[in-house]
Scaffold this active site. Structure first.
Site, PDB file in Angstrom:
ATOM      1  N   HIS A  38     -11.126  11.389   5.644  1.00  0.00           N
ATOM      2  CA  HIS A  38     -10.731  10.405   6.658  1.00  0.00           C
ATOM      3  C   HIS A  38      -9.272  10.592   7.056  1.00  0.00           C
ATOM      4  O   HIS A  38      -8.423   9.743   6.791  1.00  0.00           O
ATOM      5  CB  HIS A  38     -10.987   8.974   6.156  1.00  0.00           C
ATOM      6  CG  HIS A  38     -10.554   7.937   7.155  1.00  0.00           C
ATOM      7  ND1 HIS A  38     -11.208   7.745   8.363  1.00  0.00           N
ATOM      8  CD2 HIS A  38      -9.512   7.080   7.165  1.00  0.00           C
ATOM      9  CE1 HIS A  38     -10.592   6.809   9.059  1.00  0.00           C
ATOM     10  NE2 HIS A  38      -9.539   6.378   8.353  1.00  0.00           N
ATOM     11  N   ASP A  43     -15.267   6.244  11.400  1.00  0.00           N
ATOM     12  CA  ASP A  43     -15.411   7.555  12.032  1.00  0.00           C
ATOM     13  C   ASP A  43     -16.804   7.696  12.644  1.00  0.00           C
ATOM     14  O   ASP A  43     -16.968   8.254  13.732  1.00  0.00           O
ATOM     15  CB  ASP A  43     -15.168   8.674  10.999  1.00  0.00           C
ATOM     16  CG  ASP A  43     -13.777   8.559  10.386  1.00  0.00           C
ATOM     17  OD1 ASP A  43     -12.824   8.298  11.135  1.00  0.00           O
ATOM     18  OD2 ASP A  43     -13.656   8.700   9.147  1.00  0.00           O
TER      19      ASP A  43
HETATM   20  N1  LIG Z   1     -10.551   3.452   6.166  1.00  0.00           N
HETATM   21  C1  LIG Z   1     -10.339   3.242   7.455  1.00  0.00           C
HETATM   22  O1  LIG Z   1     -11.099   3.696   8.301  1.00  0.00           O
HETATM   23  C2  LIG Z   1      -9.181   2.399   7.903  1.00  0.00           C
HETATM   24  C3  LIG Z   1      -9.145   1.889   9.208  1.00  0.00           C
HETATM   25  C4  LIG Z   1      -8.082   1.098   9.581  1.00  0.00           C
HETATM   26  C5  LIG Z   1      -7.043   0.813   8.679  1.00  0.00           C
HETATM   27  N2  LIG Z   1      -7.110   1.324   7.434  1.00  0.00           N
HETATM   28  C6  LIG Z   1      -6.072   1.019   6.453  1.00  0.00           C
HETATM   29  O2  LIG Z   1      -6.255  -0.300   5.960  1.00  0.00           O
HETATM   30  C7  LIG Z   1      -5.003  -0.804   5.450  1.00  0.00           C
HETATM   31  C8  LIG Z   1      -4.738  -2.208   5.959  1.00  0.00           C
HETATM   32  O3  LIG Z   1      -4.572  -2.207   7.345  1.00  0.00           O
HETATM   33  P1  LIG Z   1      -4.243  -3.582   8.131  1.00  0.00           P
HETATM   34  O4  LIG Z   1      -4.145  -3.241   9.557  1.00  0.00           O
HETATM   35  O5  LIG Z   1      -5.180  -4.649   7.693  1.00  0.00           O
HETATM   36  O6  LIG Z   1      -2.785  -3.908   7.541  1.00  0.00           O
HETATM   37  P2  LIG Z   1      -2.033  -5.336   7.478  1.00  0.00           P
HETATM   38  O7  LIG Z   1      -0.633  -5.067   7.154  1.00  0.00           O
HETATM   39  O8  LIG Z   1      -2.338  -6.122   8.701  1.00  0.00           O
HETATM   40  O9  LIG Z   1      -2.759  -6.062   6.268  1.00  0.00           O
HETATM   41  C9  LIG Z   1      -2.660  -5.597   4.961  1.00  0.00           C
HETATM   42  C10 LIG Z   1      -2.740  -6.762   4.023  1.00  0.00           C
HETATM   43  O10 LIG Z   1      -2.660  -6.246   2.702  1.00  0.00           O
HETATM   44  C11 LIG Z   1      -1.924  -7.221   1.956  1.00  0.00           C
HETATM   45  N3  LIG Z   1      -1.399  -6.658   0.725  1.00  0.00           N
HETATM   46  C12 LIG Z   1      -0.315  -5.884   0.526  1.00  0.00           C
HETATM   47  N4  LIG Z   1      -0.164  -5.639  -0.786  1.00  0.00           N
HETATM   48  C13 LIG Z   1      -1.181  -6.251  -1.423  1.00  0.00           C
HETATM   49  C14 LIG Z   1      -1.565  -6.373  -2.765  1.00  0.00           C
HETATM   50  N5  LIG Z   1      -0.872  -5.804  -3.765  1.00  0.00           N
HETATM   51  N6  LIG Z   1      -2.680  -7.105  -3.042  1.00  0.00           N
HETATM   52  C15 LIG Z   1      -3.389  -7.679  -2.061  1.00  0.00           C
HETATM   53  N7  LIG Z   1      -3.067  -7.603  -0.767  1.00  0.00           N
HETATM   54  C16 LIG Z   1      -1.976  -6.902  -0.455  1.00  0.00           C
HETATM   55  C17 LIG Z   1      -0.831  -7.687   2.902  1.00  0.00           C
HETATM   56  O11 LIG Z   1      -0.287  -8.918   2.468  1.00  0.00           O
HETATM   57  C18 LIG Z   1      -1.604  -7.805   4.198  1.00  0.00           C
HETATM   58  O12 LIG Z   1      -2.141  -9.078   4.390  1.00  0.00           O
HETATM   59  C19 LIG Z   1      -3.960   0.228   5.882  1.00  0.00           C
HETATM   60  O13 LIG Z   1      -3.669   1.077   4.799  1.00  0.00           O
HETATM   61  C20 LIG Z   1      -4.649   1.022   6.974  1.00  0.00           C
HETATM   62  O14 LIG Z   1      -4.151   2.309   7.134  1.00  0.00           O
HETATM   63  C21 LIG Z   1      -8.152   2.102   7.029  1.00  0.00           C
HETATM   64  O1  LIG Z   2      -5.541   5.618  11.905  1.00  0.00           O
HETATM   65  C1  LIG Z   2      -5.172   4.841  11.030  1.00  0.00           C
HETATM   66  O2  LIG Z   2      -4.052   4.896  10.507  1.00  0.00           O
HETATM   67  C2  LIG Z   2      -6.094   3.743  10.574  1.00  0.00           C
HETATM   68  C3  LIG Z   2      -7.480   4.205  10.287  1.00  0.00           C
HETATM   69  O3  LIG Z   2      -7.523   5.197   9.313  1.00  0.00           O
HETATM   70  C4  LIG Z   2      -8.262   4.609  11.521  1.00  0.00           C
HETATM   71  O4  LIG Z   2      -8.958   5.617  11.465  1.00  0.00           O
HETATM   72  O5  LIG Z   2      -8.196   3.864  12.511  1.00  0.00           O
END
Ligand SMILES: NC(=O)c1ccc[n+]([C@@H]2O[C@H](COP(=O)([O-])OP(=O)(O)OC[C@H]3O[C@@H](n4cnc5c(N)ncnc54)[C@H](O)[C@@H]3O)[C@@H](O)[C@H]2O)c1
Ligand SMILES: O=C(O)C[C@H](O)C(=O)O
Length: 346
Positions: A209, A182
């Site tokens: 967030h 953010d």
């Molecule tokens: N905080 C933020 O600003 C922010 C920003 C972007 C994404 N996110 C979040 O991050 C998360 C991941 O996003 P992504 O795009 O990498 O998803 P993705 O699906 O590409 O990757 C997620 C990974 O987690 C793994 N996984 C699932 N269960 C698991 C477990 N029990 N133990 C270990 N690994 C496990 C999967 O195998 C996969 O490789 C989502 O929840 C998304 O919303 C948060």
């Molecule tokens: O927007 C989402 O679902 C992923 C993450 O929290 C973001 O801010 O990009």
């Protein structure tokens, strides 16, 4: 000749490829051994985040854990000629080994959004994932700093706190919801509108967030861009909707991964610097807080040898920001309570 040129290039890129991550640079404290574990390391965020943490000279050991796919990611990243030793761990039976001795655990495990979904729509799947990973953290590395990326952060951080409380290992100074993306977005959007050098920009982002709980404080942005109130409102909305902008552009192929890996690497680097005693390391993060009447809240946090050294106050707010603060409280409170309730339902 060719070898010496490559060596010199490697020296140059090892500085250039890391120093862009933070203005403070990566250099200090690098003699101290630090283990970083990434849970979800084979995913969309996990892979580029593994790469960026491999470039960080503060890291001596990098443990890459996922339910599958990590041996390949680890083999690939391990060939990069930087300090850390990289090990891949796949499947629950290897989770303990991945976590043992970790100083910082970064958690991007879980499912991402598709168009039309809110972050809260991820709760049913991600809450369980986070709960089981935190149960293992309490067992294998109870003193690690936790960087929670998995959404909905407004609920997954409270889930983690309850799991740790039940295990008797909770230390509020060591649990962080990563809201750095953010801040990264607010800086980028502000610099574009105010026509100032993005590298000079600072903007605190507080609250939580998700949607309106993300409250950028553009009245405190530096350098002062003298923006009109309509421009500030448009920037606020764009920052709040930044994640959705990416989800829609990816059209079903997930959410922000590359910018999130960048943001996650900045936040983990700040945690490592704090642990290593680097003074005045301040980042925004969603932490246990008394800044408002909510038990968790994102604001500027000073990082130190034990994690949170000081949760900083909000500073002066504009009337528009005061309204935003009041407006976000109900949603943030209910997301926090949802996480707490889930963690205590056995
Ligand atoms: N905080 C933020 O600003 C922010 C920003 C972007 C994404 N996110 C979040 O991050 C998360 C991941 O996003 P992504 O795009 O990498 O998803 P993705 O699906 O590409 O990757 C997620 C990974 O987690 C793994 N996984 C699932 N269960 C698991 C477990 N029990 N133990 C270990 N690994 C496990 C999967 O195998 C996969 O490789 C989502 O929840 C998304 O919303 C948060
Ligand atoms: O927007 C989402 O679902 C992923 C993450 O929290 C973001 O801010 O990009």
């Amino acid at each position: 000749m060719r070898t010496s040129m490559l060596r010199s290039l490697a020296r140059k890129t090892s500085t250039a490829s890391t120093s862009y991550l933070t203005r403070r640079g990566f250099a200090s404290g690098s003699a101290i051994d630090r283990k970083v574990a990434i849970l979800g390391a084979a995913g969309g965020i996990g892979q580029p985040l593994s790469l960026l943490m491999k470039l960080n000279p503060l890291v001596s050991q990098l443990a890459l854990y996922d339910i599958a796919g990590t041996p390949g990611v680890a083999a690939d990243v391990s060939h990069i000629n930087t300090r850390s030793q990289v090990l891949g761990f796949a499947g629950e039976e290897q989770l303990g080994k991945a976590l043992e001795g970790a100083d910082v655990v970064i958690i991007p495990a879980g499912v991402p959004r598709k168009p039309g979904m809110t972050r809260d729509d991820l709760f049913n799947i991600n809450a369980g994932i986070v709960k089981s990973l935190c149960t293992a953290i309490a067992k294998y590395c109870p003193h690690a700093l936790i960087n929670m990326i998995s959404n909905p952060v407004n609920s997954t951080v409270p889930i983690a706190s309850e799991v740790f409380k039940k295990a008797g290992t909770y230390d509020e100074k060591r649990l962080f919801g990563v809201t750095t993306l953010d801040v990264v977005r607010a800086k980028t959007f502000y610099a574009g509108k105010a026509k100032v050098n993005v590298a000079d920009v600072n903007v605190p982002v507080v609250g939580g967030h998700a949607g309106i709980t993300i409250l950028p404080l553009f009245s405190q942005a530096t350098p002062n861009g003298n923006l009109a109130s309509e421009e500030i409102e448009a920037l606020t909305k764009r920052t709040q909707d930044g994640g959705t902008e990416v989800v829609e552009a990816k059209a079903g192929k997930g959410s922000a991964t590359l910018s999130m890996a960048y943001a996650g690497a900045i936040f983990a680097d700040a945690c490592l610097k704090g642990l290593n005693g680097v003074p005045d390391v301040v980042e925004c993060s969603f932490v246990q807080s008394t800044v408002t009447d909510l038990p968790f809240f994102a604001s500027k946090v000073r990082l130190g040898k034990n994690g949170v050294e000081e949760v900083l106050g909000l500073g002066p707010l504009s009337d528009y920001e005061k309204q935003g603060l009041e407006a976000l409280k109900l949603e943030l409170k209910s997301s926090i309570e949802k996480g707490i309730k889930f963690a205590n339902n056995d």
